[in-house]
Scaffold this active site. Structure first.
Site, PDB file in Angstrom:
ATOM      1  CB  CYS A  22      -3.070   8.250  -0.242  1.00 27.49           C
ATOM      2  SG  CYS A  22      -5.111   8.442   0.588  1.00 27.49           S
ATOM      3  CE  LYS A  82      -3.032   3.038   0.738  1.00 29.38           C
ATOM      4  NZ  LYS A  82      -4.298   3.036   0.085  1.00 29.38           N
TER       5      LYS A  82
END
Ligand code: SAJ
Length: 423
Positions: A258, A204
């Site tokens: 993110c 991720k």
């Protein structure tokens, strides 16, 4: 088989995930510490902007499958989708993850599944989550299955991507992997790949780091081209004709929860080795200051107070999310300049410093309009009218969004990030 699911955290990921499971027939309790979110949801309403999410949430609440509460409840599955913000020292703040895990302890029963969806530094599931869950007295990996299954959806396309994207499930053992894979199969049409929890955490982080480092490369190219009188956008367009090259786009910086944060969660673990990752972060973080430099160059010959209009402050187009937005940083840099009056226009934002709702009032008597975010709402403005009301018709486009030729013909002084023109 229908599973009772308790989702902790009703933000950009938790809420769409809750709605998705609910509309696929699972009874869902959505838990959030913010009573405003809970109250809105129980009325079938949402307080974030995301295409079609309102319709889906309303359908889920009306069906009776989605209810909200400020406290967890007994369930078959617990999904943690709380924020993992960054501390001042750029390490991961796992407080919400820990609190969520602790809050579910009284409700955990033999046979339950716990999934961490929140992005976390590699090792969090094994070293932080599992020890808390073990306080339940259940045998971890046998009586309580645990996995990390990071979300990968793109804000603005969340509902579509939740279904279509491939998904990674990193379990603490094979049994956990398989149980969580079967759970997400409810609505995931993409492939589901199984691995261990720490590998899933690193995957991720690397997905977003890949993008961040590539954007840093584009931003560095932009700065180099400005010095060398080359148009970076043309370089990118032409270089990308090569079958194996995909240069990214430069811009005023990288925002969102993110890309601007995840690379730091790797750096935190291996600061000596993560050299390129650190450099990429620093280059992207330098962009608001770089845009300020360009701004000052453009207006340096104008006397007195200069009115500068910033179009867009969200972290990317057509959403309301301002988390880590480089434009907010840019605006606060501008406000420190004594001879600049800054005005912000953003149709997606309800509240932020210097916000003006009326775009024409903002343009009136201004000396420079800066395209910060390429919202669709800014695509077709009445440029004739804009030119007529501006005091000096300067434009700085940080996204290559408007048409240089068209605007120059209309009499604007058009400046582009990644190209030093007219100077
Ligand atoms: N940006 C550039 N140049 C580019 C592309 C983006 O400057 O060429 C900037 C944008 O303006 C924005 C920032 O980067 O400020 C991030 O935007 P984004 O659209 O690249 O990504 P996010 O943060 O909205 O979503 C990302 C996605 N990750 C990848 O594409 C690898 C999404 O799939 C993830 O689920 C999400 O992060 C997340 O939650 O981790």
């Amino acid at each position: 088989m229908k599973k009772k699911i308790c989702i902790l955290g009703l933000g950009y990921i938790g809420l769409p995930t809750a709605a998705m499971f609910a509309t696929h027939g699972h009874p869902i309790t959505g838990v959030d510490v913010n009573p405003e979110v809970v109250q809105a949801l129980n009325q079938g309403k949402i307080i974030i902007e995301e295409p079609y999410l309102d319709i889906m949430v309303q359908a889920a609440v009306t069906s009776g499958n989605l209810t909200a509460s400020t406290e967890p409840t007994e369930a078959d599955v617990f999904i943690i989708a709380v924020p993992t913000p960054m501390n001042q020292d750029k390490t991961a703040n796992l407080t919400y993850v820990k609190e969520a895990a602790q809050s579910m302890l009284p409700y955990l029963r033999k046979g339950n599944i716990v999934v961490l969806e929140s992005t976390s530094p590699p090792g969090t599931v094994e070293e932080v989550l599992v020890p808390i869950l073990a306080e339940s007295g259940l045998a971890i990996g046998e009586e309580l299955l645990v996995a990390h299954s990071p979300e990968r959806v793109l804000p603005g396309k969340i509902l579509m991507e939740l279904v279509q994207n491939n998904r990674i499930v990193g379990g603490i053992n094979q049994q956990s992997c398989e149980a969580v894979r079967d759970l997400y199969r409810t609505f995931v049409k993409g492939e589901i790949f199984l691995t261990d929890a720490t590998t899933a955490e690193m995957c991720k982080l690397m997905e977003n780091t890949f993008r961040d480092v590539n954007i840093a490369l584009a931003n560095e190219l932009a700065k180099i081209c400005e010095e060398m009188n080359i148009n970076a956008w043309e370089v990118i367009q032409l270089a990308n004709k090569h079958p194996r090259v995909n240069l990214h786009q430069p811009g005023p910086g990288v925002g969102g929860h993110c890309l601007a944060i995840d690379p730091w969660f790797i750096i935190e673990k291996q600061p000596q080795l993560a050299q390129m990752i650190t450099l990429g972060r620093n280059i992207n973080d330098s962009m608001p200051k770089h845009v300020l430099k360009r701004t000052k160059e453009i207006i340096r010959n104008i006397d007195g107070k200069k009115k500068v209009v910033v179009l867009g402050v969200t972290y990317k187009p057509d959403i309301d999310d301002m988390r880590e937005s480089p434009l907010l940083q840019f605006v606060s840099l501008l406000e420190q300049e004594e001879d600049i009056e800054v005005v912000v226009i953003d149709p997606h934002v309800k509240e932020c410093p210097h916000l003006e709702k009326d775009i024409w009032k903002a343009f009136n008597n201004s000396h420079l309009v800066i395209v910060g975010v390429h919202h669709r709402a800014f695509a077709h403005l009445d440029f004739n009218q804009m030119k007529a009301v501006m005091k000096v018709p300067n434009i700085l486009d940080t996204r290559n969004y408007w048409d240089e030729e068209e605007l120059s013909q209309l009499g604007f002084h058009y400046y582009l990030l990644g190209k030093k023109n007219g100077e």
